[in-house]
Design a protein around this motif. Structure first.
Motif, PDB file in Angstrom:
ATOM      1  N   CYS A 112       7.288  -2.113  -3.153  1.00  0.00           N
ATOM      2  CA  CYS A 112       7.101  -2.331  -1.719  1.00  0.00           C
ATOM      3  C   CYS A 112       7.039  -1.029  -0.922  1.00  0.00           C
ATOM      4  CB  CYS A 112       8.220  -3.196  -1.155  1.00  0.00           C
ATOM      5  SG  CYS A 112       8.863  -4.445  -2.278  1.00  0.00           S
ATOM      6  N   HIS A 116       5.656  -0.178   2.815  1.00  0.00           N
ATOM      7  CA  HIS A 116       6.674  -0.319   3.871  1.00  0.00           C
ATOM      8  C   HIS A 116       7.566   0.905   3.998  1.00  0.00           C
ATOM      9  CE1 HIS A 116       5.882  -4.541   4.852  1.00  0.00           C
ATOM     10  NE2 HIS A 116       5.692  -4.749   3.560  1.00  0.00           N
ATOM     11  N   ALA A 127       1.576  -1.050   6.948  1.00  0.00           N
ATOM     12  CA  ALA A 127       2.487  -2.191   6.843  1.00  0.00           C
ATOM     13  C   ALA A 127       3.536  -2.122   7.945  1.00  0.00           C
ATOM     14  CB  ALA A 127       3.160  -2.209   5.470  1.00  0.00           C
ATOM     15  N   PRO A 128       3.972  -3.300   8.418  1.00  0.00           N
ATOM     16  CA  PRO A 128       4.980  -3.347   9.493  1.00  0.00           C
ATOM     17  C   PRO A 128       6.374  -2.978   8.974  1.00  0.00           C
ATOM     18  CG  PRO A 128       4.443  -5.566   8.761  1.00  0.00           C
ATOM     19  CD  PRO A 128       3.537  -4.641   7.998  1.00  0.00           C
ATOM     20  N   PRO A 129       7.308  -2.670   9.882  1.00  0.00           N
ATOM     21  CA  PRO A 129       8.659  -2.303   9.463  1.00  0.00           C
ATOM     22  C   PRO A 129       9.441  -3.503   8.924  1.00  0.00           C
ATOM     23  CG  PRO A 129       8.526  -2.373  11.865  1.00  0.00           C
ATOM     24  CD  PRO A 129       7.136  -2.583  11.350  1.00  0.00           C
ATOM     25  N   LEU A 130      10.313  -3.244   7.971  1.00  0.00           N
ATOM     26  CA  LEU A 130      11.256  -4.264   7.497  1.00  0.00           C
ATOM     27  C   LEU A 130      12.621  -4.031   8.134  1.00  0.00           C
ATOM     28  CD1 LEU A 130      10.271  -4.398   3.707  1.00  0.00           C
ATOM     29  CD2 LEU A 130       9.352  -5.715   5.626  1.00  0.00           C
ATOM     30  N   SER A 133      13.514  -6.189  11.244  1.00  0.00           N
ATOM     31  CA  SER A 133      12.551  -7.287  11.325  1.00  0.00           C
ATOM     32  C   SER A 133      13.265  -8.641  11.433  1.00  0.00           C
ATOM     33  CB  SER A 133      11.670  -7.276  10.071  1.00  0.00           C
ATOM     34  OG  SER A 133      11.139  -8.569   9.833  1.00  0.00           O
ATOM     35  N   ILE A 147       6.558 -14.989   1.633  1.00  0.00           N
ATOM     36  CA  ILE A 147       5.740 -13.803   1.930  1.00  0.00           C
ATOM     37  C   ILE A 147       5.532 -12.981   0.662  1.00  0.00           C
ATOM     38  CG2 ILE A 147       5.709 -11.602   3.169  1.00  0.00           C
ATOM     39  CD1 ILE A 147       7.155 -13.006   5.503  1.00  0.00           C
ATOM     40  N   VAL A 148       6.614 -12.782  -0.084  1.00  0.00           N
ATOM     41  CA  VAL A 148       6.482 -11.966  -1.295  1.00  0.00           C
ATOM     42  C   VAL A 148       5.717 -12.738  -2.383  1.00  0.00           C
ATOM     43  CG1 VAL A 148       7.741 -10.748  -3.127  1.00  0.00           C
ATOM     44  CG2 VAL A 148       8.571 -10.663  -0.765  1.00  0.00           C
ATOM     45  N   LEU A 152       0.840 -12.384   2.928  1.00  0.00           N
ATOM     46  CA  LEU A 152       0.834 -12.712   4.354  1.00  0.00           C
ATOM     47  C   LEU A 152      -0.378 -12.063   5.005  1.00  0.00           C
ATOM     48  CD1 LEU A 152       2.499 -13.890   6.793  1.00  0.00           C
ATOM     49  CD2 LEU A 152       3.580 -11.632   6.974  1.00  0.00           C
ATOM     50  N   VAL A 156       1.364 -10.811  13.163  1.00  0.00           N
ATOM     51  CA  VAL A 156       2.759 -11.140  12.875  1.00  0.00           C
ATOM     52  C   VAL A 156       3.647 -10.515  13.943  1.00  0.00           C
ATOM     53  CG1 VAL A 156       4.637 -11.007  11.207  1.00  0.00           C
ATOM     54  CG2 VAL A 156       2.284 -11.051  10.398  1.00  0.00           C
ATOM     55  N   ASN A 165      -0.586  -6.076  13.726  1.00  0.00           N
ATOM     56  CA  ASN A 165      -1.954  -6.569  13.568  1.00  0.00           C
ATOM     57  C   ASN A 165      -2.350  -7.494  14.725  1.00  0.00           C
ATOM     58  OD1 ASN A 165      -4.461  -7.150  12.523  1.00  0.00           O
ATOM     59  ND2 ASN A 165      -3.712  -8.269  10.736  1.00  0.00           N
ATOM     60  N   ILE A 172      -6.387  -6.375   7.109  1.00  0.00           N
ATOM     61  CA  ILE A 172      -4.969  -6.024   6.959  1.00  0.00           C
ATOM     62  C   ILE A 172      -4.232  -7.234   6.402  1.00  0.00           C
ATOM     63  CG2 ILE A 172      -2.858  -5.323   8.146  1.00  0.00           C
ATOM     64  CD1 ILE A 172      -4.547  -3.886  10.172  1.00  0.00           C
ATOM     65  N   VAL A 173      -3.865  -7.176   5.144  1.00  0.00           N
ATOM     66  CA  VAL A 173      -3.118  -8.273   4.516  1.00  0.00           C
ATOM     67  C   VAL A 173      -2.087  -7.707   3.561  1.00  0.00           C
ATOM     68  CG1 VAL A 173      -4.990  -9.976   4.543  1.00  0.00           C
ATOM     69  CG2 VAL A 173      -4.716  -8.481   2.581  1.00  0.00           C
ATOM     70  N   MET A 174      -1.070  -8.491   3.308  1.00  0.00           N
ATOM     71  CA  MET A 174      -0.174  -8.190   2.192  1.00  0.00           C
ATOM     72  C   MET A 174      -0.480  -9.237   1.131  1.00  0.00           C
ATOM     73  SD  MET A 174       3.974  -8.151   2.109  1.00  0.00           S
ATOM     74  CE  MET A 174       4.824  -8.908   0.726  1.00  0.00           C
ATOM     75  N   GLN A 177       2.984 -10.351  -4.106  1.00  0.00           N
ATOM     76  CA  GLN A 177       3.663  -9.289  -4.871  1.00  0.00           C
ATOM     77  C   GLN A 177       4.356  -9.860  -6.098  1.00  0.00           C
ATOM     78  OE1 GLN A 177       3.297  -6.027  -3.775  1.00  0.00           O
ATOM     79  NE2 GLN A 177       1.890  -7.046  -2.372  1.00  0.00           N
TER      80      GLN A 177
HETATM   81  C1  HEC Z   1      -0.165  -3.164  -0.171  1.00  0.00           C
HETATM   82  C2  HEC Z   1       0.815  -2.938   0.860  1.00  0.00           C
HETATM   83  C3  HEC Z   1       2.062  -3.807   0.833  1.00  0.00           C
HETATM   84  C4  HEC Z   1       2.955  -3.979  -0.204  1.00  0.00           C
HETATM   85  C5  HEC Z   1       2.905  -3.388  -1.591  1.00  0.00           C
HETATM   86  C6  HEC Z   1       3.992  -4.837   0.315  1.00  0.00           C
HETATM   87  N1  HEC Z   1       3.719  -5.199   1.601  1.00  0.00           N
HETATM   88 FE1  HEC Z   1       4.859  -6.370   2.795  1.00  0.00          FE
HETATM   89  N2  HEC Z   1       3.429  -6.338   4.233  1.00  0.00           N
HETATM   90  C7  HEC Z   1       2.263  -5.592   4.175  1.00  0.00           C
HETATM   91  C8  HEC Z   1       1.429  -5.912   5.317  1.00  0.00           C
HETATM   92  C9  HEC Z   1       0.062  -5.309   5.618  1.00  0.00           C
HETATM   93  C10 HEC Z   1       2.133  -6.867   6.068  1.00  0.00           C
HETATM   94  C11 HEC Z   1       1.649  -7.567   7.310  1.00  0.00           C
HETATM   95  C12 HEC Z   1       0.598  -8.594   6.918  1.00  0.00           C
HETATM   96  C13 HEC Z   1      -0.207  -9.137   8.081  1.00  0.00           C
HETATM   97  O1  HEC Z   1      -0.920  -8.350   8.691  1.00  0.00           O
HETATM   98  O2  HEC Z   1      -0.094 -10.322   8.359  1.00  0.00           O
HETATM   99  C14 HEC Z   1       3.400  -7.082   5.368  1.00  0.00           C
HETATM  100  C15 HEC Z   1       4.413  -7.930   5.804  1.00  0.00           C
HETATM  101  C16 HEC Z   1       5.653  -8.056   5.211  1.00  0.00           C
HETATM  102  C17 HEC Z   1       6.747  -8.825   5.761  1.00  0.00           C
HETATM  103  C18 HEC Z   1       6.780  -9.588   7.101  1.00  0.00           C
HETATM  104  C19 HEC Z   1       6.707  -8.677   8.285  1.00  0.00           C
HETATM  105  C20 HEC Z   1       7.905  -7.778   8.491  1.00  0.00           C
HETATM  106  O3  HEC Z   1       7.686  -6.620   8.872  1.00  0.00           O
HETATM  107  O4  HEC Z   1       9.051  -8.220   8.298  1.00  0.00           O
HETATM  108  C21 HEC Z   1       7.776  -8.731   4.854  1.00  0.00           C
HETATM  109  C22 HEC Z   1       9.152  -9.340   4.975  1.00  0.00           C
HETATM  110  C23 HEC Z   1       7.297  -7.935   3.742  1.00  0.00           C
HETATM  111  N3  HEC Z   1       6.008  -7.543   3.994  1.00  0.00           N
HETATM  112  C24 HEC Z   1       8.048  -7.637   2.598  1.00  0.00           C
HETATM  113  C25 HEC Z   1       7.541  -6.968   1.487  1.00  0.00           C
HETATM  114  C26 HEC Z   1       8.258  -6.808   0.245  1.00  0.00           C
HETATM  115  C27 HEC Z   1       9.685  -7.272  -0.007  1.00  0.00           C
HETATM  116  C28 HEC Z   1       7.415  -6.160  -0.608  1.00  0.00           C
HETATM  117  C29 HEC Z   1       7.661  -5.785  -2.069  1.00  0.00           C
HETATM  118  C30 HEC Z   1       8.036  -6.861  -2.966  1.00  0.00           C
HETATM  119  C31 HEC Z   1       6.183  -5.894   0.108  1.00  0.00           C
HETATM  120  N4  HEC Z   1       6.290  -6.421   1.369  1.00  0.00           N
HETATM  121  C32 HEC Z   1       5.090  -5.238  -0.424  1.00  0.00           C
HETATM  122  C33 HEC Z   1       1.911  -4.715   3.179  1.00  0.00           C
HETATM  123  C34 HEC Z   1       2.545  -4.594   1.959  1.00  0.00           C
END
Ligand code: HEC
Length: 276
Positions: A112, A116, A127-130, A133, A147-148, A152, A156, A165, A172-174, A177
């Motif tokens: 992640c 993040h 990517a947005p902050p965790l 959040s 989400i994972v 997503l 958001v 976004n 822009i997508v996640m 994972q």
């Molecule tokens: C390739 C880049 C990428 C990876 C790797 C990634 N994320 Fe994200 N994540 C994003 C993006 C981009 C968004 C926002 C998606 C949208 O635009 O709707 C997001 C959104 C989120 C959100 C909801 C928004 C927030 O800020 O709270 C959570 C929770 C989250 N990710 C957790 C994780 C976790 C846990 C992992 C690892 C298991 C992970 N992400 C791996 C890109 C990533």
């Protein structure tokens, strides 16, 4: 006829300065011999004391240097790449939750953090902050695990200060994972426990059975089918995600909420089933 005298003993000739051949000083001759080194012989010779002293000096200097600059013998100590400090082994053994968090941290940093950030602060345009959040700090992990698990997309609202976004940019997508974390409920629970307890976040720990229960209603959903905020907000954040069977006789409102929490394809299938 008498023999003539031995000329070398003829001091009178030397004294007269006529004999220039045989005048050698004995001490001078011996000095030349003494200057020469003795011929080498087979056997052991003592090591030159300067070499011994030199090596002793180097060892002492090396010890002093390590004491000063060892960096506590941690391989990552001087790394410029940000790195989490693994919890000490003793602490992990004494506290099972610490072990789970540590496992979650390893998964987080490997999977992640790329987007993040290791500090959970997110990255502009990536990517947005965790940290801080509302999704991460929610009552329960039902939306988080989705989400994972499936990813997503779309706008958001992360918290009162951050709307991610806002232009709803489809690029822009996640993505899911699930495979990246090792496709395991334990790994998912650990990584969620880690993000919910790091960087000032205050979410309760997540266990593997919670993940199994929470994801049961959506186990048929494809990993490419990313969630949207609207869909997720229909899923209760805590408790069993959208239980297929309610504990007691369900009210029509409860049934409706459960039905709406189902993914579109399951709703379709259910409608078809009921209309038979
Ligand atoms: C390739 C880049 C990428 C990876 C790797 C990634 N994320 Fe994200 N994540 C994003 C993006 C981009 C968004 C926002 C998606 C949208 O635009 O709707 C997001 C959104 C989120 C959100 C909801 C928004 C927030 O800020 O709270 C959570 C929770 C989250 N990710 C957790 C994780 C976790 C846990 C992992 C690892 C298991 C992970 N992400 C791996 C890109 C990533």
């Amino acid at each position: 006829m008498s023999h003539s005298k031995d000329p070398s003993k003829d001091t009178s000739r030397a004294a007269s300065g006529l004999d220039r051949g045989e005048q050698h000083d004995v001490t001078e001759l011996h000095a030349a011999v003494l200057r020469e080194k003795p011929d080498p012989v087979e056997g052991f010779e003592p090591v030159n004391l300067w070499v011994v002293a030199g090596i002793a000096g180097l060892l002492f200097w090396g010890g002093a240097y390590l004491t000063q600059y060892s960096g506590r013998f941690e391989a990552m100590e001087f790394s410029e790449i940000p790195h989490g400090k693994p919890a000490p082994v003793a602490a992990v053994a004494a506290d099972p939750l610490a072990a789970v968090k540590r496992e979650g941290m390893l998964t987080y940093n490997a999977v992640c953090a790329l987007c993040h950030g290791e500090d959970g602060a997110g990255k502009a345009g990536v990517a947005p902050p965790l940290a801080g959040s509302d999704w991460v700090n929610a009552d329960g992990p039902n939306r988080l695990m989705r989400i994972v698990r499936h990813g997503l997309k779309g706008t958001v609202k992360v918290n009162k200060d951050v709307t991610w976004n806002p232009a709803n940019d489809p690029s822009i997508v996640m993505g899911s994972q699930w495979e990246a974390i090792g496709a395991s409920n334990e790994k998912l629970a650990a990584v969620l426990t880690y993000i919910r307890s790091s960087w000032g976040n205050t979410g309760a720990p997540v266990t593997a059975p919670m993940v199994a229960d929470g994801l049961a209603p959506v186990k048929e959903r494809s990993g490419d089918d990313n969630w949207t905020q609207e869909e997720l907000l229909k899923v209760p954040a805590s408790g069993a995600g959208a239980p297929a069977v309610a504990a007691g006789p369900a009210t029509p409102e409860q049934l409706k909420a459960q039905f709406e929490a189902l993914p579109a394809d399951q709703r379709q299938a259910l409608l078809k089933e009921l209309s038979k």
